[in-house]
Design an enzyme around this catalytic site. Structure first.
Site, PDB file in Angstrom:
ATOM      1  N   GLU A 160       2.110   1.831  -3.458  1.00 14.07           N
ATOM      2  CA  GLU A 160       1.061   2.400  -4.314  1.00 14.07           C
ATOM      3  C   GLU A 160       1.010   3.921  -4.159  1.00 14.07           C
ATOM      4  OE1 GLU A 160      -3.300   3.574  -3.592  1.00 14.07           O
ATOM      5  OE2 GLU A 160      -2.954   1.513  -2.953  1.00 14.07           O
ATOM      6  N   HIS A 161       1.122   4.399  -2.928  1.00 15.13           N
ATOM      7  CA  HIS A 161       1.136   5.850  -2.692  1.00 15.13           C
ATOM      8  C   HIS A 161       2.365   6.501  -3.323  1.00 15.13           C
ATOM      9  CE1 HIS A 161      -1.963   6.974   0.504  1.00 15.13           C
ATOM     10  NE2 HIS A 161      -2.216   5.693   0.242  1.00 15.13           N
ATOM     11  N   HIS A 189       0.832  -1.202   0.000  1.00  7.71           N
ATOM     12  CA  HIS A 189       0.000   0.000   0.000  1.00  7.71           C
ATOM     13  C   HIS A 189       0.869   1.256   0.000  1.00  7.71           C
ATOM     14  CE1 HIS A 189      -2.245   3.171   2.298  1.00  7.71           C
ATOM     15  NE2 HIS A 189      -3.109   2.912   1.332  1.00  7.71           N
ATOM     16  N   GLU A 224      -4.014   8.152   7.456  1.00  8.64           N
ATOM     17  CA  GLU A 224      -5.004   7.216   6.923  1.00  8.64           C
ATOM     18  C   GLU A 224      -5.261   6.083   7.915  1.00  8.64           C
ATOM     19  OE1 GLU A 224      -5.764   4.558   2.835  1.00  8.64           O
ATOM     20  OE2 GLU A 224      -3.861   5.598   3.142  1.00  8.64           O
TER      21      GLU A 224
END
Length: 420
Positions: free
Chosen positions: A50-51, A47, A127
């Site tokens: 991906e950022h 993840h 997040e």
């Protein structure tokens, strides 16, 4: 509409579906890797990667990436799941080459700038904090952990704050080198697309990318159990799961039909019995999820603390009853809902591109819609009743509860009800 598939010498696959009448297209690259491919130390890195992909390449800054797509009225995004990562865009017909160039650039030429890494680390930590403050979000992470404890499949996709705080540039590069090989990638496009032009462009971009020896995805072992978190909230949040077949199992269609009948809509058993007849909650649903080698039937509800015990007992009772008196009318209604949801969803280019990529990664081919519809239609009443029985027979459930839940609902009582 026609589907075309080309595989490059290095294993990179290109699949497209031209949709006459559309002036736009959805295009993206799906990668057969996700949270499940992480080691414990790496949890959350797929993840994070991906950022970071959007934070700059050797020829584009983060702002350049955003402006390149938005200057032509397009949209670009990405997501990470437990078994896949996707980078995709929606653009007008003439801008498909631009979208492919931008997506390819962020995958082939990321710089993972250390200053940008620290900035994005802060974003991801926020997040994670936001997820912790969202009960009907975090409860599913805990449910996954209860179902598959001490396994990559049971860990949160976001990762823990502690691990995210320690990821380095070298960690990101290592994960890319281990999992972002061309044979793990599928470029999928649907809408106003030209297959030959896309293949020609992709060859110039990816043809020289060497395959990698990817490590085998860890197998899963369903365990079940309970995670209970007490907190002063207005509602008690309840999530229950049972193991079901993975998507490579033919009974996946029976599983989906059963989950729809149990809690997939306003006419479902749980909605009618728990909300409509008794008013015990506002939200309740059941859904079927699947991975390559396992799956979960998940039931969720939010209710008051005083209603939680009755709600959980009725849920188990309805599941047991379905194994005995599941009716043909329920099967017919659920079958139609399943087919309609699939076919209506495929009226969008984005859904088409997503389906093509996922089917190719999962089955190594693209099943026709007619083939899928026939398999849904082939499910009969006896199969659904047997499936309903097998879900609860000798199965230890996974349970997660959050809120004012202490001394309200007993995991042992639930398992005893299943065995009774």
């Amino acid at each position: 509409m026609s589907i075309s598939l080309t595989t490059l010498d290095n294993g990179f696959r290109v699949v497209t579906e031209n949709m006459p009448g559309l002036k736009s297209a959805s295009v993206g690259i799906w990668i057969n890797t996700g949270g499940r491919n992480e080691t414990l130390k790496q949890n959350g890195i797929a993840h994070f990667l991906e950022h970071m992909a959007f934070k700059g390449t050797h020829k584009r800054s983060a702002l350049d990436i955003a402006q390149a797509i938005e200057d032509v009225g397009g949209y670009i995004n990405a997501y990470t799941s437990r078994e896949m990562t996707a980078y995709y865009a929606r653009v007008l017909e003439n801008d498909v080459p631009l979208a492919i160039d931008v997506i390819s650039d962020i995958l082939l030429n990321p710089i993972f700038d250390k200053q940008e890494l620290e900035t994005e680390r802060g974003v991801i930590l926020q997040e994670i904090g936001q997820a912790m403050d969202t009960p009907d979000d975090i409860i599913f992470d805990w449910l996954q952990e209860a179902a598959y404890p001490n396994q990559s499949l049971g860990r949160t996709i976001l990762g823990s704050s502690e691990r995210v705080s320690n990821f380095s540039q070298e960690d990101l590069l290592k994960f890319v080198s281990e999992h972002y090989g061309p044979e793990q990638m599928v470029l999928s496009a649907a809408g106003a697309v030209n297959h030959n032009q896309i293949v020609s462009q992709i060859k110039t971009l990816f043809d020289k990318k060497a395959p990698i020896l990817k490590t085998k995805t860890p197998s899963s072992i369903y365990h079940g159990g309970e995670i209970q978190v007490e907190k002063d909230l207005e509602q008690a949040h309840f999530a229950l799961a049972f193991e079901t077949p993975g998507y490579l199992n033919e009974s996946i269609y029976t599983s989906q039909i059963y989950s729809i009948a149990l809690g997939g809509g306003m006419s479902s058993r749980l909605f009618q019995e728990i909300r409509e007849k008794r008013g015990l909650c506002y939200t309740i649903f059941a859904q079927g999820g699947a991975y390559s080698d396992t799956g979960l039937l998940t039931i969720y509800s939010g209710t008051s603390s005083e209603n939680l015990k009755d709600l959980s007992n009725i849920t188990i009772s309805e599941m047991k009853r379905a194994a005995i008196d599941f009716e043909q009318a329920e099967l017919d209604r659920s079958r139609v809902q399943m087919k309609a949801g699939m076919l209506m969803g495929l009226e969008s280019a984005s859904s088409r591109a997503e389906r093509l990529a996922r089917m190719l990664i999962i089955w190594n081919r693209i099943p026709s819609l007619d083939e899928v519809v026939k398999k849904i239609d082939a499910v009969n009443l006896e199969e659904v009743r047997n499936f309903a029985q097998n879900v609860i027979r000798d199965k230890k459930p996974a349970l997660s509860t959050y809120g004012p839940v202490s001394n309200v609902i007993s995991f042992n009582e639930l398992t005893d009800m299943l065995a009774a």
